[in-house]
Write a protein that holds these residues in place. Structure first.
Motif, PDB file in Angstrom:
ATOM      1  N   LYS A  34       6.976   1.810  -0.363  1.00 39.98           N
ATOM      2  CA  LYS A  34       6.965   1.554   1.076  1.00 39.98           C
ATOM      3  C   LYS A  34       5.759   0.710   1.472  1.00 39.98           C
ATOM      4  O   LYS A  34       5.881  -0.248   2.239  1.00 39.98           O
ATOM      5  CB  LYS A  34       6.941   2.884   1.835  1.00 39.98           C
ATOM      6  N   ILE A  35       4.572   1.081   0.925  1.00 38.84           N
ATOM      7  CA  ILE A  35       3.355   0.362   1.313  1.00 38.84           C
ATOM      8  C   ILE A  35       3.400  -1.061   0.780  1.00 38.84           C
ATOM      9  O   ILE A  35       3.006  -2.003   1.472  1.00 38.84           O
ATOM     10  CB  ILE A  35       2.107   1.122   0.820  1.00 38.84           C
ATOM     11  N   SER A  36       3.924  -1.233  -0.452  1.00 36.98           N
ATOM     12  CA  SER A  36       4.000  -2.592  -0.978  1.00 36.98           C
ATOM     13  C   SER A  36       4.937  -3.427  -0.113  1.00 36.98           C
ATOM     14  O   SER A  36       4.672  -4.600   0.172  1.00 36.98           O
ATOM     15  CB  SER A  36       4.468  -2.578  -2.426  1.00 36.98           C
ATOM     16  N   ALA A  37       6.016  -2.802   0.347  1.00 42.44           N
ATOM     17  CA  ALA A  37       6.938  -3.520   1.217  1.00 42.44           C
ATOM     18  C   ALA A  37       6.244  -3.912   2.507  1.00 42.44           C
ATOM     19  O   ALA A  37       6.384  -5.029   3.003  1.00 42.44           O
ATOM     20  CB  ALA A  37       8.145  -2.633   1.519  1.00 42.44           C
ATOM     21  N   TRP A  38       5.438  -3.002   3.010  1.00 33.16           N
ATOM     22  CA  TRP A  38       4.718  -3.238   4.258  1.00 33.16           C
ATOM     23  C   TRP A  38       3.701  -4.373   4.079  1.00 33.16           C
ATOM     24  O   TRP A  38       3.577  -5.267   4.913  1.00 33.16           O
ATOM     25  CB  TRP A  38       4.041  -1.927   4.644  1.00 33.16           C
ATOM     26  N   VAL A  39       2.987  -4.357   2.926  1.00 33.10           N
ATOM     27  CA  VAL A  39       2.007  -5.406   2.653  1.00 33.10           C
ATOM     28  C   VAL A  39       2.696  -6.764   2.556  1.00 33.10           C
ATOM     29  O   VAL A  39       2.189  -7.772   3.035  1.00 33.10           O
ATOM     30  CB  VAL A  39       1.237  -5.087   1.346  1.00 33.10           C
ATOM     31  N   GLN A  40       3.884  -6.773   1.949  1.00 37.04           N
ATOM     32  CA  GLN A  40       4.557  -8.048   1.725  1.00 37.04           C
ATOM     33  C   GLN A  40       5.595  -8.361   2.805  1.00 37.04           C
ATOM     34  O   GLN A  40       6.435  -9.239   2.603  1.00 37.04           O
ATOM     35  CB  GLN A  40       5.244  -8.032   0.363  1.00 37.04           C
ATOM     36  N   ASP A  41       5.574  -7.611   3.892  1.00 41.03           N
ATOM     37  CA  ASP A  41       6.482  -7.858   5.000  1.00 41.03           C
ATOM     38  C   ASP A  41       7.947  -7.732   4.573  1.00 41.03           C
ATOM     39  O   ASP A  41       8.767  -8.614   4.840  1.00 41.03           O
ATOM     40  CB  ASP A  41       6.203  -9.247   5.607  1.00 41.03           C
ATOM     41  N   ARG A  42       8.257  -6.662   3.850  1.00 36.05           N
ATOM     42  CA  ARG A  42       9.644  -6.356   3.498  1.00 36.05           C
ATOM     43  C   ARG A  42       9.996  -5.013   4.118  1.00 36.05           C
ATOM     44  O   ARG A  42       9.168  -4.419   4.805  1.00 36.05           O
ATOM     45  CB  ARG A  42       9.793  -6.243   1.968  1.00 36.05           C
ATOM     46  N   ILE A  43      11.191  -4.521   3.826  1.00 42.54           N
ATOM     47  CA  ILE A  43      11.589  -3.227   4.398  1.00 42.54           C
ATOM     48  C   ILE A  43      11.325  -2.097   3.409  1.00 42.54           C
ATOM     49  O   ILE A  43      10.896  -1.020   3.785  1.00 42.54           O
ATOM     50  CB  ILE A  43      13.072  -3.253   4.810  1.00 42.54           C
ATOM     51  N   GLY A  44      11.579  -2.337   2.134  1.00 43.66           N
ATOM     52  CA  GLY A  44      11.376  -1.277   1.147  1.00 43.66           C
ATOM     53  C   GLY A  44      12.597  -0.388   1.059  1.00 43.66           C
ATOM     54  O   GLY A  44      13.615  -0.640   1.712  1.00 43.66           O
ATOM     55  N   PRO A  45      12.529   0.666   0.235  1.00 37.24           N
ATOM     56  CA  PRO A  45      13.709   1.519   0.052  1.00 37.24           C
ATOM     57  C   PRO A  45      14.114   2.174   1.362  1.00 37.24           C
ATOM     58  O   PRO A  45      13.303   2.798   2.025  1.00 37.24           O
ATOM     59  CB  PRO A  45      13.221   2.562  -0.970  1.00 37.24           C
ATOM     60  N   ASN A  46      15.384   1.993   1.770  1.00 38.75           N
ATOM     61  CA  ASN A  46      15.823   2.612   3.028  1.00 38.75           C
ATOM     62  C   ASN A  46      17.282   3.036   2.979  1.00 38.75           C
ATOM     63  O   ASN A  46      17.892   3.284   3.982  1.00 38.75           O
ATOM     64  CB  ASN A  46      15.595   1.648   4.199  1.00 38.75           C
ATOM     65  N   ARG A  47      17.880   3.104   1.762  1.00 38.90           N
ATOM     66  CA  ARG A  47      19.319   3.389   1.691  1.00 38.90           C
ATOM     67  C   ARG A  47      19.606   4.861   1.434  1.00 38.90           C
ATOM     68  O   ARG A  47      20.541   5.410   1.990  1.00 38.90           O
ATOM     69  CB  ARG A  47      19.966   2.565   0.572  1.00 38.90           C
ATOM     70  N   VAL A  48      18.831   5.485   0.542  1.00 35.04           N
ATOM     71  CA  VAL A  48      19.151   6.860   0.125  1.00 35.04           C
ATOM     72  C   VAL A  48      18.480   7.834   1.080  1.00 35.04           C
ATOM     73  O   VAL A  48      17.269   7.995   1.067  1.00 35.04           O
ATOM     74  CB  VAL A  48      18.666   7.105  -1.310  1.00 35.04           C
ATOM     75  N   GLY A  49      19.264   8.469   1.914  1.00 30.39           N
ATOM     76  CA  GLY A  49      18.714   9.440   2.852  1.00 30.39           C
ATOM     77  C   GLY A  49      18.022   8.741   4.006  1.00 30.39           C
ATOM     78  O   GLY A  49      17.868   7.521   4.008  1.00 30.39           O
ATOM     79  N   PRO A  50      17.573   9.519   5.018  1.00 36.72           N
ATOM     80  CA  PRO A  50      16.896   8.916   6.164  1.00 36.72           C
ATOM     81  C   PRO A  50      15.600   8.238   5.729  1.00 36.72           C
ATOM     82  O   PRO A  50      14.801   8.830   4.991  1.00 36.72           O
ATOM     83  CB  PRO A  50      16.625  10.113   7.093  1.00 36.72           C
ATOM     84  N   ALA A 296      -6.317   9.309   1.525  1.00 33.32           N
ATOM     85  CA  ALA A 296      -6.968   8.030   1.836  1.00 33.32           C
ATOM     86  C   ALA A 296      -7.246   7.260   0.549  1.00 33.32           C
ATOM     87  O   ALA A 296      -7.015   6.047   0.468  1.00 33.32           O
ATOM     88  CB  ALA A 296      -8.262   8.281   2.610  1.00 33.32           C
ATOM     89  N   LEU A 297      -7.722   7.980  -0.488  1.00 34.53           N
ATOM     90  CA  LEU A 297      -8.011   7.306  -1.758  1.00 34.53           C
ATOM     91  C   LEU A 297      -6.739   6.774  -2.405  1.00 34.53           C
ATOM     92  O   LEU A 297      -6.726   5.666  -2.954  1.00 34.53           O
ATOM     93  CB  LEU A 297      -8.705   8.268  -2.712  1.00 34.53           C
ATOM     94  N   LEU A 298      -5.655   7.561  -2.323  1.00 34.68           N
ATOM     95  CA  LEU A 298      -4.392   7.104  -2.912  1.00 34.68           C
ATOM     96  C   LEU A 298      -3.919   5.843  -2.205  1.00 34.68           C
ATOM     97  O   LEU A 298      -3.459   4.893  -2.839  1.00 34.68           O
ATOM     98  CB  LEU A 298      -3.331   8.199  -2.812  1.00 34.68           C
ATOM     99  N   PHE A 299      -4.063   5.838  -0.878  1.00 36.50           N
ATOM    100  CA  PHE A 299      -3.688   4.647  -0.130  1.00 36.50           C
ATOM    101  C   PHE A 299      -4.539   3.469  -0.599  1.00 36.50           C
ATOM    102  O   PHE A 299      -4.029   2.360  -0.781  1.00 36.50           O
ATOM    103  CB  PHE A 299      -3.865   4.874   1.371  1.00 36.50           C
ATOM    104  N   PHE A 300      -5.829   3.722  -0.827  1.00 37.54           N
ATOM    105  CA  PHE A 300      -6.736   2.670  -1.302  1.00 37.54           C
ATOM    106  C   PHE A 300      -6.262   2.127  -2.655  1.00 37.54           C
ATOM    107  O   PHE A 300      -6.220   0.912  -2.873  1.00 37.54           O
ATOM    108  CB  PHE A 300      -8.148   3.248  -1.411  1.00 37.54           C
ATOM    109  N   PHE A 301      -5.880   3.035  -3.558  1.00 31.51           N
ATOM    110  CA  PHE A 301      -5.371   2.618  -4.876  1.00 31.51           C
ATOM    111  C   PHE A 301      -4.192   1.645  -4.711  1.00 31.51           C
ATOM    112  O   PHE A 301      -4.129   0.597  -5.347  1.00 31.51           O
ATOM    113  CB  PHE A 301      -4.868   3.847  -5.639  1.00 31.51           C
ATOM    114  N   ILE A 302      -3.248   2.031  -3.842  1.00 32.48           N
ATOM    115  CA  ILE A 302      -2.040   1.226  -3.673  1.00 32.48           C
ATOM    116  C   ILE A 302      -2.373  -0.100  -2.989  1.00 32.48           C
ATOM    117  O   ILE A 302      -1.904  -1.161  -3.396  1.00 32.48           O
ATOM    118  CB  ILE A 302      -0.997   2.025  -2.877  1.00 32.48           C
ATOM    119  N   TRP A 303      -3.227  -0.019  -2.002  1.00 31.93           N
ATOM    120  CA  TRP A 303      -3.645  -1.185  -1.236  1.00 31.93           C
ATOM    121  C   TRP A 303      -4.266  -2.226  -2.165  1.00 31.93           C
ATOM    122  O   TRP A 303      -3.934  -3.415  -2.127  1.00 31.93           O
ATOM    123  CB  TRP A 303      -4.647  -0.701  -0.196  1.00 31.93           C
ATOM    124  N   VAL A 304      -5.176  -1.759  -3.051  1.00 29.64           N
ATOM    125  CA  VAL A 304      -5.828  -2.671  -3.988  1.00 29.64           C
ATOM    126  C   VAL A 304      -4.793  -3.309  -4.898  1.00 29.64           C
ATOM    127  O   VAL A 304      -4.825  -4.503  -5.159  1.00 29.64           O
ATOM    128  CB  VAL A 304      -6.894  -1.920  -4.810  1.00 29.64           C
TER     129      VAL A 304
END
Lengths: 343, 126
Positions: A34-50, A296-304
């Motif tokens: 989801k975060i990678s999609a957000w960084v790259q201006d995509r939608i990300g996984p949104n089909r399986v479940g809400p 917060a640290l996990l978000f930092f890991f993904i962000w980097v």
């Protein structure tokens, strides 16, 4: 209390922790996407479940049903063993990370750590991190593929290089706490967090944690364009899932260790038994603060990962041996002087 | 007593891996084929032995890791002696770290930490 009862309570606790851990790991994958999609201006996984929230389960099911291909030239036993070792290492390290205060007990068993009495917790973590190198070396060597071999050998060199800087920065923390027990390390940060006392050690540890978990900008073992999949090129189905889960579990452990060693663990400044007298409220706040810091640290890991390009291999080795290692030694000397003269 | 938690956790971790393997083994199809079982090499048949020669640098890194790893193991007991405020112990530890830095400087000067071989300077022949 007799041994059997104690063992029973511990077993229940472990099963709960293991389940929570599995769910966190699967959702970490979801959040990464989801975060990678957000960084790259995509939608990300949104089909399986809400909102795509059931995506992790779909992924696991798919990996379970996939055919397992083992190349002819592979050493079957070691090839099969490698993901098990990776998973084993990633899981067992959780046992010593304290997520809450040691006073919180139910029937005489500490609520917030699996192995609360293990007074050599930090050595245990260091030892298991070293075993983690074997998983990657085994998989690289046993696959019988050039890409795997190159990926595996690169990775083991990278991991052992950064393990040294990691060990020496941990030594700085141990100088402050003067104990190898993770709870004692958290306790020693009641006044000042280690991040404030030893900022250099903190930076070295975070960088080494990135290198140890093989995350970008240190993901040379995988280096998709040049080494295909690196050490797990020849893995499919559940064996691949083993490595995949282990990578994300290692991320969670790395954040947990950073929080425990440098960010005060479950402590919040000015929250103690004098300011917040209600026990349950205080425990809730403290455990909550641990998870907030870890998140917060996990978000930092993904962000980097989604922001920085990959290092070249010689740059990686230079940073490890010529920057991080001397810095960790300087940090160690500084803390030794601090402990003796200032405090 | 204190090892019960850790040993149970170890067992659960191993058990989880084995259960996942067995479940996958029961559920998944198995249709091996000649080409499917070849090791991957950009879609072509694999050429030569997969065990290619590696740079000697990797072995040097492994040796350096051994040396400094052992020194790290020696530093940890030193840390636990600090609460005694024993100045002799304190300074012997610091001297040990100093020796470590000397060792690192020596390796650095010898060029064992340079990953890229230094290309030889073209000789100046007048």
């Amino acid at each position: 209390m007799d041994l059997l009862q104690y063992a029973g309570i511990i077993l229940v606790k472990i099963l709960i922790v293991a389940n929570i851990m599995l769910i966190t790991v699967s959702y970490l994958v979801y959040f990464e996407r989801k975060i990678s999609a957000w960084v790259q201006d995509r939608i990300g996984p949104n089909r399986v479940g809400p909102l795509g929230l059931l995506q992790p389960f779909a992924d696991v099911l798919k990996l379970l049903l996939k055919e397992d291909i083992v190349p002819e030239k592979a050493f079957k036993t070691i090839h099969t063993l490698a993901p098990l070792v990776a998973l084993f290492v990633a899981f067992t390290t959780y046992a010593v990370i304290p997520i809450g205060p040691p006073e919180a007990q139910l029937w005489g068993v500490s609520l917030f750590t699996v192995a609360p009495d293990l007074n050599i917790g930090i050595l245990y973590v260091l030892a298991l991190t070293s075993v983690g190198v074997y998983a990657i070396t085994f998989s690289g060597w046993s696959s019988g593929s050039k890409y795997s071999l190159l990926g595996g050998i690169r990775s083991s060199a990278q991991m052992i290089s950064y393990e040294i800087s990691m060990g020496f920065s941990i030594a700085g923390v141990l100088l402050i706490s003067q104990s190898l027990d993770p709870q004692a390390i958290v306790g020693s940060q009641a006044g000042l967090w280690n991040m404030v006392i030893q900022p250099i050690g903190f930076i070295v540890f975070v960088v080494s944690a990135f290198a140890e978990t093989n995350r970008l900008p240190f993901d040379l073992p995988e280096a998709e364009p040049e080494l295909v999949g690196g050490f797990h090129t020849e893995y499919s189905s559940m064996k691949f899932a083993g490595f995949f889960l282990a990578e994300y579990a290692n991320m969670i452990i790395a954040s947990g260790m950073i929080v425990t060693l440098y960010l005060g663990g479950w402590q919040i400044p000015f929250v103690n038994e004098h300011t917040v007298t209600n026990d349950i409220l205080r425990y809730a706040l403290q455990v909550g603060s641990f998870f907030v810091k870890m998140g917060a640290l996990l978000f930092f890991f993904i962000w980097v990962r989604w922001s920085l390009p990959r290092f070249r291999y010689d740059q990686l080795m230079d940073i490890g041996w010529k920057v991080m290692f001397p810095l960790s030694l300087i940090n160690l000397i500084w803390v030794a002087v601090y402990v003796m003269l200032i405090s | 007593m204190e090892l019960i938690g850790v040993s149970f956790f170890t067992l659960v971790a191993i058990g989880f891996g084995i259960i996942a393997y067995v479940t996958a083994k029961i559920l998944r199809p198995r249709r091996p084929g000649y080409e499917k079982n070849l090791s991957y090499e950009c879609g072509e048949d694999a050429q030569g032995s997969p065990y290619v020669r590696l740079s000697i640098k990797y072995y040097i890194i492994a040796l350096l890791f051994l040396i400094f790893g052992v020194e790290l193991v020696l530093i940890i007991p030193w840390i636990t002696t600090l609460p005694d405020k024993n100045w002799f112990m304190y300074f012997s530890g610091l001297i040990f770290i100093g020796l470590l830095i000397l060792g690192l400087a020596y390796e650095w000067k010898k060029g064992d930490l340079d990953w890229n071989e230094k290309t030889a300077e073209p000789e100046n022949r007048d």
